[in-house]
Write an enzyme that holds these catalytic residues in place. Sequence first.
Site, PDB file in Angstrom:
ATOM      1  N   ARG A   1      15.748 -31.958  40.459  1.00  8.05           N
ATOM      2  CA  ARG A   1      16.476 -31.725  41.818  1.00  8.05           C
ATOM      3  C   ARG A   1      17.816 -32.249  41.208  1.00  8.05           C
ATOM      4  O   ARG A   1      18.141 -32.991  40.564  1.00  8.05           O
ATOM      5  CB  ARG A   1      15.880 -32.536  42.754  1.00  8.05           C
TER       6      ARG A   1
ATOM      7  N   HIS B   1      43.179 -48.729  71.962  1.00  7.05           N
ATOM      8  CA  HIS B   1      44.079 -48.874  71.333  1.00  7.05           C
ATOM      9  C   HIS B   1      43.779 -49.353  69.756  1.00  7.05           C
ATOM     10  O   HIS B   1      44.402 -49.277  68.851  1.00  7.05           O
ATOM     11  CB  HIS B   1      44.791 -50.172  71.996  1.00  7.05           C
TER      12      HIS B   1
ATOM     13  N   SER C   1      52.286 -28.656  70.680  1.00  7.93           N
ATOM     14  CA  SER C   1      51.283 -29.666  70.141  1.00  7.93           C
ATOM     15  C   SER C   1      50.331 -29.892  70.959  1.00  7.93           C
ATOM     16  O   SER C   1      50.645 -30.652  72.157  1.00  7.93           O
ATOM     17  CB  SER C   1      52.041 -30.645  69.422  1.00  7.93           C
TER      18      SER C   1
ATOM     19  N   MET D   1       7.343 -39.582  51.764  1.00  6.77           N
ATOM     20  CA  MET D   1       5.994 -39.181  51.865  1.00  6.77           C
ATOM     21  C   MET D   1       5.303 -39.539  50.684  1.00  6.77           C
ATOM     22  O   MET D   1       5.465 -40.154  50.055  1.00  6.77           O
ATOM     23  CB  MET D   1       6.091 -37.579  52.016  1.00  6.77           C
TER      24      MET D   1
ATOM     25  N   CYS E   1      47.453 -32.775  67.508  1.00  2.00           N
ATOM     26  CA  CYS E   1      47.931 -34.025  67.294  1.00  2.00           C
ATOM     27  C   CYS E   1      47.021 -35.104  67.567  1.00  2.00           C
ATOM     28  O   CYS E   1      47.250 -36.244  67.626  1.00  2.00           O
ATOM     29  CB  CYS E   1      49.223 -34.500  67.679  1.00  2.00           C
TER      30      CYS E   1
ATOM     31  N   ARG F   1       0.834 -33.407  45.697  1.00  2.00           N
ATOM     32  CA  ARG F   1       2.255 -33.966  45.708  1.00  2.00           C
ATOM     33  C   ARG F   1       3.018 -33.288  47.105  1.00  2.00           C
ATOM     34  O   ARG F   1       3.079 -32.172  47.104  1.00  2.00           O
ATOM     35  CB  ARG F   1       3.176 -33.545  44.441  1.00  2.00           C
TER      36      ARG F   1
ATOM     37  N   GLY G   1      10.359 -40.762  47.996  1.00  2.00           N
ATOM     38  CA  GLY G   1       9.474 -41.784  48.512  1.00  2.00           C
ATOM     39  C   GLY G   1       9.103 -41.613  49.881  1.00  2.00           C
ATOM     40  O   GLY G   1       8.437 -42.598  50.295  1.00  2.00           O
TER      41      GLY G   1
ATOM     42  N   TYR H   1      48.779 -26.266  62.156  1.00  2.00           N
ATOM     43  CA  TYR H   1      48.615 -27.372  61.510  1.00  2.00           C
ATOM     44  C   TYR H   1      47.844 -28.614  62.303  1.00  2.00           C
ATOM     45  O   TYR H   1      48.020 -28.286  63.540  1.00  2.00           O
ATOM     46  CB  TYR H   1      49.892 -28.104  61.043  1.00  2.00           C
TER      47      TYR H   1
ATOM     48  N   LYS I   1      10.618 -29.747  46.004  1.00  2.00           N
ATOM     49  CA  LYS I   1       9.899 -29.882  44.826  1.00  2.00           C
ATOM     50  C   LYS I   1       9.194 -28.553  44.094  1.00  2.00           C
ATOM     51  O   LYS I   1       9.082 -28.119  43.013  1.00  2.00           O
ATOM     52  CB  LYS I   1       8.707 -30.743  44.991  1.00  2.00           C
TER      53      LYS I   1
HETATM   54  P1  ADP Z   1       7.932 -38.475  44.743  1.00  2.00           P
HETATM   55  O1  ADP Z   1       8.252 -37.345  45.518  1.00  2.00           O
HETATM   56  O2  ADP Z   1       7.653 -39.740  45.613  1.00  2.00           O
HETATM   57  O3  ADP Z   1       8.656 -38.569  43.471  1.00  2.00           O
HETATM   58  P2  ADP Z   1       6.141 -36.975  43.155  1.00  2.00           P
HETATM   59  O4  ADP Z   1       5.194 -35.914  43.658  1.00  2.00           O
HETATM   60  O5  ADP Z   1       7.282 -36.611  42.289  1.00  2.00           O
HETATM   61  O6  ADP Z   1       6.457 -38.263  44.331  1.00  2.00           O
HETATM   62  O7  ADP Z   1       5.007 -37.801  42.180  1.00  2.00           O
HETATM   63  C1  ADP Z   1       5.623 -39.125  41.322  1.00  2.00           C
HETATM   64  C2  ADP Z   1       5.181 -39.160  40.129  1.00  2.00           C
HETATM   65  O8  ADP Z   1       3.695 -39.000  39.909  1.00  2.00           O
HETATM   66  C3  ADP Z   1       5.937 -37.993  39.151  1.00  2.00           C
HETATM   67  O9  ADP Z   1       7.338 -38.539  38.907  1.00  2.00           O
HETATM   68  C4  ADP Z   1       5.082 -38.148  37.927  1.00  2.00           C
HETATM   69  O10 ADP Z   1       5.396 -39.341  37.421  1.00  2.00           O
HETATM   70  C5  ADP Z   1       3.732 -38.346  38.707  1.00  2.00           C
HETATM   71  N1  ADP Z   1       2.793 -37.206  38.696  1.00  2.00           N
HETATM   72  C6  ADP Z   1       3.033 -36.247  39.606  1.00  2.00           C
HETATM   73  N2  ADP Z   1       2.274 -35.161  39.394  1.00  2.00           N
HETATM   74  C7  ADP Z   1       1.982 -35.393  38.061  1.00  2.00           C
HETATM   75  C8  ADP Z   1       1.028 -34.479  37.349  1.00  2.00           C
HETATM   76  N3  ADP Z   1       0.722 -33.425  37.555  1.00  2.00           N
HETATM   77  N4  ADP Z   1       0.808 -34.986  35.860  1.00  2.00           N
HETATM   78  C9  ADP Z   1       1.381 -36.326  35.754  1.00  2.00           C
HETATM   79  N5  ADP Z   1       2.287 -37.057  36.746  1.00  2.00           N
HETATM   80  C10 ADP Z   1       2.110 -36.470  37.641  1.00  2.00           C
HETATM   81 MG    MG Z   2       9.284 -37.147  42.381  1.00  2.00          MG
END
Ligand code: ADP
Ligand code: MG
Length: 866
Positions: A332, A450, A759, A102, A826, A91, A100, A846, A21
């Site tokens: 990503r 088998h 073989s 962490m 083989c 984040r 999702g 092969y 990220k």
């Molecule tokens: P995950 O890895 O679970 O997707 P993110 O870190 O991407 O978590 O955060 C999830 C959501 O939170 C993002 O998709 C975005 O919508 C919102 N978000 C994160 N950072 C910001 C920010 N600086 N401003 C506004 N929304 C944010």
């Molecule tokens: Mg995200």
Amino acid sequence: AKLIYFFEEGSSKDKGLLGGKGANLAEMTRLGLPVPAGFTITTESCMKYLEEPSFFEDWLKKDVLEAVIKLEAETKKSFTGDENILLVSVRSGAAFSMPGMMDTILNLGLNDLRVQSLARLTSMDFAFDCYRRLLQMFGEVVYGINKDKFNIRLQKMEKHFSKTAADFQEKEHLQVIESFKELYIENERVFPQNPIDQLLEAAKAVFKSWNNHRAKVYRELHEIPHHLGTAVNIQSMVFGNSGNESGTGVVFTRNPATGENKLFGEFLLNAQGEDVVAGIRTPESIEALQQVLPEAYADFKRYANILEQHYKDMQDIEFTIENGKLFILQTRNGKRTAKATLRIALDLVKEGLITKSEALLRISPGTIDQLIHPIFDPQAIQNVELLAEGLPASPGAATGAIVFTSEKAKECHALGQKVILVRQETSPEDIEGMIVSEAIVTSRGGMTSHAAVVARGMGTCCITGCEALTVNEELKTITCGERILTEGDLLSVDGTAGKLYLGEVPTVVAENDQNLELLLSWADEYADLQVRANAETVQDLTTAIEFGASGIGLARTEHMFFGEERVLEMRRLILAENKEEIREALDKLLAFQQEDFYQMFQVVEDKRMVIRLLDPPMHEFLPSDLNEMKQLAVKLNKHPSIVEEQIKRLQETNPMLGHRGCRLGITEPQIYQMQVKAIFHSAIQLTKEGYTVFPEIMIPLVAEKEELAYVRAFLIETIESIFVNHQMEPFPYEIGTMIELPRACIIADQLAQEADFFSFGTNDLTQMTYGFSRDDIGKFIHSYKEKNVMVNDPFQTLDQNGVGELIKLAVTKARQTKENLMIGICGEVGGDPKSIAFFRNIGIDYVSCSPYRIPAARLAVAHASI
Ligand code: ADP
Ligand code: MG
Ligand code: MG
């Protein structure tokens, strides 16, 4: 080392240090995309903190505080003051995407005072919406207070005031905040009012979330190392929840299910962060944004295009719109189905974004397996009960009713019912039942048992070694823990994962795919070793050729002795007491086999086909049951006690190390002679009809040069006399040997003097090298893997250190004798992508594998060759 990088300092190359990220936020910042300002605390900091918590106070804290001041300057806002307030998100983001798994906290920096100034700046509703979200996320992530408890309190208040939060007056908002704070107190916590404290606590919590249970499980599942750590991104907030000109969304630049080149995704107006995924409100399809906020939509399309061009792959993009202005918050490479993987790779080549070899390298051989076998609907699978797990012996997915015998399977099949054949283990007599079954499950046996070998050959899905099942074939019951299943109960079998489910699960089928053919034709352009097939029935040979086999690496002749009529003749031969009986049985067998070979050569035509002469020990053709012995005696016109006596004599204590392979060829040369007669009679007939055929005869289980020399000599004599009898100019053929004993590897230079080709039979070679029985390894390999004694099942993936060294030695020695000796693989590992690179590097010509593994093997070969 530097502990913190601002977005403008990093790039997408820094995934290891900044997480996916963070690295992509940095890259987008460089590209000039509208990314809210921020900085990333490195993954190294995370690992240091997890190892030694004092690292945070002693080292990291100072740098974080400095970075905050810098961020304030960049944004011209204040994180601590009460005016022009800066809020941030905290984040998580590891090097490998773990969606999702962490935690992330939004709106960080709000407190009782600052919420008021934010309210004055924007609206009260909005400010309190943010504050509530902060209290909730912070409580959950930092202190482990269940999110739902906050929701319940909010709902109670809404009921109490008989209006929704959006219509609350200040007094009512404040009451909710108070109530949320009480929840903290109940959990013996206090929500920190100081933004800096909030930030430091949040960062620590995100670091710790690297080790939460679900993240660990996810890493295990996807083989992501545990020592990488997560980065923490601190980013200034933009607000998608600040009115109807604002919103948030998640979009794939192409359809992740089909690969279609069209934006695919959703957005919500006046919403923040998780709202889209959380399913509280139903989001709208991204196209609808064009009507509501046309400028933001146009911007989005433009940026999506820039990102695809830049990353040269389909992107999964998270965005937020604040008062009409678009911000990109994440990008990503998007996750996708096998079908989409293929289509997108091909389209990107067409669009000139990537080369053919890049496209090939992007697709894993496992993806190919999913394209040629059905899979369970991933949605539906979550609602069914997992009954047991075994070895993923043959990929695919199927549902059917339990049957315990081959007869019952046939009977039900005739009535149009779908069945799953469940047995302790299967034997060659089960073959017809296996053919009509949707799937095969055995409680015993390994990856090369088998059941496993036959199922893979047929492309039927199969689980072996499912030790949790106790199969009682007599009572027709399966016991699994507390549960007892009987004939007719529905089972769903996932042969790709080795998982067995109770009841019915819908499947999604992959149709015959032209894209796949195109991709594999590219793969062949790069390949510098060939892929042949292990196949012998007309159907399997046809499948193999359709899947692009360059020849047949192993046609086993055992099955030519099975079937009611044939096995009777074979038994007559084995139990014969005089020459006449022998000749009579041999003549019948010859007629059968000649016809078989005639058909086989017709399918294979001028491609090479390695035919292995009879390999298993004699007693495998004989009944073990007293009753059957009696019936056999009647059929053969012999006295039952004599038959019984003879059969006993043939029994071996250790049959796999017994009287089999070339040892039979030496003691009973008439069988091998009969087999080559059948081969050459049919080959000569086809030659006369205008076909070109190229027989390669393979002698199994050779350990001694003289064994090979002896068998080879009488085979050549037989073959030459056949040509003479047919008054036919001899056409080319070869006689080679299977290398499947450690001794054979060691004396490979000597064996090469007597062989036209080699073989490697890696199944037996592994069995003989390890001393592991290939049929029983299923009993303990699980435990070995769990305890890290062994990482791989050596029957699935070549043991490079041991068996691989033997093979390498043998190749080197053999080529000292004959520089251009053709050498193949083989065994099962011939189709294993992980092993193929090794084979290529040691100069194998092969690999040969079961027909359904050929497409994936062709790709793996290209990967090894590029
Ligand atoms: P995950 O890895 O679970 O997707 P993110 O870190 O991407 O978590 O955060 C999830 C959501 O939170 C993002 O998709 C975005 O919508 C919102 N978000 C994160 N950072 C910001 C920010 N600086 N401003 C506004 N929304 C944010
Ligand atoms: Mg995200
Ligand atoms: Mg998987």
